[in-house]
Scaffold this motif. Structure first.
Motif, short mmCIF file in Angstrom:
data_model
loop_
_atom_site.label_atom_id
_atom_site.label_comp_id
_atom_site.label_asym_id
_atom_site.label_seq_id
_atom_site.Cartn_x
_atom_site.Cartn_y
_atom_site.Cartn_z
N ALA A 24 -0.92 4.29 -3.81
CA ALA A 24 0.26 3.62 -3.28
C ALA A 24 0.00 2.15 -2.98
CB ALA A 24 0.76 4.33 -2.02
N ASP A 25 -1.27 1.73 -3.05
CA ASP A 25 -1.64 0.32 -3.00
C ASP A 25 -1.31 -0.38 -1.68
OD1 ASP A 25 -2.81 0.33 -5.51
OD2 ASP A 25 -0.93 -0.14 -6.53
N TYR A 26 -1.64 0.27 -0.58
CA TYR A 26 -1.61 -0.39 0.72
C TYR A 26 -2.96 -1.01 1.01
CZ TYR A 26 2.83 1.77 2.06
OH TYR A 26 4.16 2.13 2.12
N THR A 27 -2.96 -2.21 1.56
CA THR A 27 -4.21 -2.77 2.04
C THR A 27 -4.61 -2.05 3.32
OG1 THR A 27 -3.18 -4.47 3.42
CG2 THR A 27 -3.58 -5.03 1.09
N VAL A 28 -5.84 -2.22 3.73
CA VAL A 28 -6.31 -1.62 4.98
C VAL A 28 -5.45 -2.09 6.14
CG1 VAL A 28 -8.24 -1.50 6.59
CG2 VAL A 28 -8.67 -1.31 4.13
N GLU A 29 -5.12 -3.37 6.14
CA GLU A 29 -4.33 -3.95 7.24
C GLU A 29 -2.90 -3.40 7.24
OE1 GLU A 29 -7.78 -6.30 6.26
OE2 GLU A 29 -6.07 -5.72 4.99
N GLU A 30 -2.30 -3.28 6.06
CA GLU A 30 -0.94 -2.74 5.97
C GLU A 30 -0.91 -1.28 6.43
OE1 GLU A 30 0.90 -5.26 2.19
OE2 GLU A 30 -0.31 -3.46 1.83
N ALA A 31 -1.91 -0.51 6.04
CA ALA A 31 -1.96 0.89 6.44
C ALA A 31 -2.07 1.02 7.95
CB ALA A 31 -3.13 1.59 5.75
N ALA A 32 -2.90 0.18 8.56
CA ALA A 32 -3.06 0.23 10.01
C ALA A 32 -1.75 -0.13 10.70
CB ALA A 32 -4.17 -0.71 10.44
N ALA A 33 -1.06 -1.15 10.19
CA ALA A 33 0.19 -1.60 10.80
C ALA A 33 1.27 -0.52 10.72
CB ALA A 33 0.68 -2.88 10.13
N LYS A 34 1.25 0.28 9.66
CA LYS A 34 2.26 1.32 9.48
C LYS A 34 1.78 2.70 9.93
CE LYS A 34 4.78 -0.94 5.77
NZ LYS A 34 6.06 -0.98 6.51
N ASN A 35 0.57 2.74 10.49
CA ASN A 35 0.05 3.98 11.03
C ASN A 35 -0.11 5.05 9.95
OD1 ASN A 35 -0.98 5.39 13.19
ND2 ASN A 35 1.00 6.16 13.87
N LEU A 36 -0.72 4.65 8.82
CA LEU A 36 -0.96 5.54 7.70
C LEU A 36 -2.44 5.87 7.60
CD1 LEU A 36 1.12 3.66 4.97
CD2 LEU A 36 1.88 5.62 6.33
N ARG A 37 -2.74 7.05 7.12
CA ARG A 37 -4.12 7.42 6.81
C ARG A 37 -4.24 7.40 5.29
NH1 ARG A 37 -8.82 8.97 5.48
NH2 ARG A 37 -10.10 10.34 6.80
N ILE A 38 -5.07 6.50 4.75
CA ILE A 38 -5.25 6.37 3.31
C ILE A 38 -6.49 7.13 2.86
CG2 ILE A 38 -5.53 4.77 1.38
CD1 ILE A 38 -2.86 4.46 2.80
N VAL A 39 -6.32 7.96 1.84
CA VAL A 39 -7.45 8.68 1.24
C VAL A 39 -7.68 8.07 -0.14
CG1 VAL A 39 -8.40 10.92 0.61
CG2 VAL A 39 -6.74 10.75 2.48
#
Length: 297
Positions: A24-39
């Motif tokens: 889905a191509d979220y950066t680490v910072e974007e994932a943190a801001a949106k409260n996502l866990r990226i695998v």
């Protein structure tokens, strides 16, 4: 992951967690801001393996793609890696897992295998986005919005499975060579891009890569994107996303400039991102892409 609260049938408060693969191509910072866990999926250059989006960001991937003497390949998320992510969901909380299309990766199957743990029954819901990169990202954005409205994980998953049919992903590539090498399109389909300045236009149709047409040069490619958008229309009440591959977004900026009548009134509603290594490996540099929801009715 901070708690986002929903309420179960007994009125108990629970957290709803959103887990998504790195396609889905979220950066680490974007994932943190949106409260996502990226695998992360893996991208392998020779004998060196990188976690997509974590230790191989988009820009660095395209630098390596240009510098490397070998073409990279990708590896799906394993059931163990999804199980590890789900193991971080506190007892009593719920999770929605969103994956790239099951027709182009075994990652969805891995997520389902991990979610089949009896200890997770009724708490974890896996959604096949039937898309990838910015198309998958649209579905994640909707999940975040629905979570913000207080929906339960099961309700979010049901809504996503309904809305995914509205997503359109269209891209103009510089070449089909990378998709051919990865086995995503046939050699015969790839041949349409063999002539000088012919730009293939592709889309995701029913979860699979499809060649939609060809254009002579990037400008005609952009015009073909516009034509496709005009045929379906855009639901501006839901997310719209633009993406690009390579070290420069110049082609994408040119497309937006040439499509002012389409985008000008909605610039603040459009997000832009670089396509990461999971999909970039298969489409190569020099592509621009548009993902949006078609209106219903």
């Amino acid at each position: 992951m901070a708690d986002v609260i929903a309420t179960d049938q007994k009125g108990m408060r629970m957290g709803v967690h959103i887990i998504v693969d790195s396609a889905a191509d979220y950066t680490v910072e974007e994932a943190a801001a949106k409260n996502l866990r990226i695998v992360p999926l893996k991208t392998i250059f020779g004998d060196v393996e990188y976690a997509d989006g974590i230790d191989l960001a988009g820009e660095r991937f395209y630098e390596k793609l240009v510098e490397s003497d070998v073409l990279p390949h990708t590896s799906q998320v394993t059931p163990f890696e999804f199980a590890s992510a789900l193991g971080e969901v506190p007892a009593g909380d719920e999770a929605v897992v969103i994956t790239l299309s099951s027709k182009i990766s075994g990652t969805h199957e891995s997520a389902c295998a991990a979610a089949a743990d009896p200890a997770l029954a009724g708490r974890v819901f896996v959604v096949d986005s039937e898309s990838a990169t910015i198309g998958e990202r649209l579905l994640v954005e909707r999940a975040c919005a629905l979570r913000g409205e207080g929906l339960s994980a099961s309700a979010i998953a049901a809504a996503l499975e309904d809305e995914r049919r509205d997503i359109r992903v269209i891209a103009v590539l510089d070449t089909l060579e990378y998709l051919k090498r990865g086995g995503r399109v046939s050699a015969a389909a790839a041949a349409i891009g063999g002539a000088l300045s012919i730009k293939p236009v592709i889309g995701l149709v029913d979860g699979e890569v499809a060649v939609l047409g060809k254009a002579r040069g990037s400008k005609q490619g952009g015009n073909l994107l516009r034509k496709r958008v005009a045929e379906t229309g855009v639901d501006w009440g839901r997310p719209v996303h633009l993406g690009y591959t390579g070290l420069s977004d110049a082609l994408l900026r040119k497309y937006v400039e040439d499509s002012r009548d389409l985008f000008e009134a909605h610039r603040d509603q459009i997000d832009v991102s670089i396509v990461g290594s999971t999909i970039g490996t298969h489409v190569g540099p020099g592509a621009i892409a548009l993902a949006y929801f078609a209106p219903r009715g």
